[in-house]
Design a protein around this motif. Structure first.
Motif: not given
Length: 204
Positions: A30, A33-34, A57, A60, A95, A136, A140-141, A153
């Motif tokens: 996650a 990706v963020l 965002s 998360l 994060w 998560f 995330t997806w 994944w």
């Protein structure tokens, strides 16, 4: 909240002996990706109908903070639904700080048997770890799809969330306390991530 923490009987899913590895891997992915979210993405829509990229965002970051707080014995509602203190574009930094705290709190093996306070009542830490791995992974997806990313994944990480969803959230009927759309059928041999998001009602 359109996430697994609203699923009825989510705590009924029997936990793995130690699901923390899956939780931490989901947190790591996650974060990756963020960190790749760019300004041109902020106002974009996501597969989660409640959130734009900006809102997701912020959410998360809030979730990673919350998992650290409740793991340490704090109150679920002491952490707001959105991390409104985080400026646009500063999510990756926030994060990283939240994830470091989460890893510290969840590094204690005793947490697996400790009661974790969730809105519908306490659950063992081992169950909470699967619930939040699920959240998560799904978000995330959502974020990856909205921002054109294709993360790798880990099938092993997805096994427990997928099994938990099948037990906790029925195929039908859906509505009321189950904030998911109708199941989107995918082939049985499809990747685990496709089967998981399809069960949530997302189109992989």
């Amino acid at each position: 909240m359109t996430n697994p923490t609203n699923a009825p009987n989510a705590s009924a899913a029997p936990p793995l002996a130690d699901p923390r590895n899956g939780l931490l891997k989901a947190v790591g992915l996650a974060g990756d990706v963020l960190a790749a979210v760019r300004p041109e993405h902020y106002d974009g829509t996501t597969p989660c109908p409640d959130y734009s990229v900006r809102q997701l965002s912020n959410h998360l970051v809030s979730v990673v903070r919350r998992v650290a707080v409740i793991g340490a014995g704090g109150q679920f509602f002491s952490v707001p639904h959105f991390a409104e203190d985080v400026a646009d574009g500063a999510w990756a930094e926030a994060w990283a700080a939240g994830a470091e705290k989460l890893r510290s709190v969840w590094s204690d093996p005793a947490i697996l048997g400790r009661e974790i306070g969730l809105p519908w009542g306490p659950v063992p830490g081992a169950v909470a770890a699967i619930i939040y791995t699920n959240e998560f992974v799904l978000h995330t997806w959502d974020l990856a799809r909205a921002t054109g990313q294709n993360p790798e994944w880990d099938e092993a990480v997805l096994a427990a969330p997928l099994a938990a969803m099948h037990r906790a959230v029925p195929r039908e009927p859906r509505g009321g306390q189950v904030p998911f759309g109708p199941v989107v059928d995918v082939p049985e041999d499809a990747p685990a991530i496709d089967r998981l998001v399809g069960w949530y009602g997302r189109k992989p």
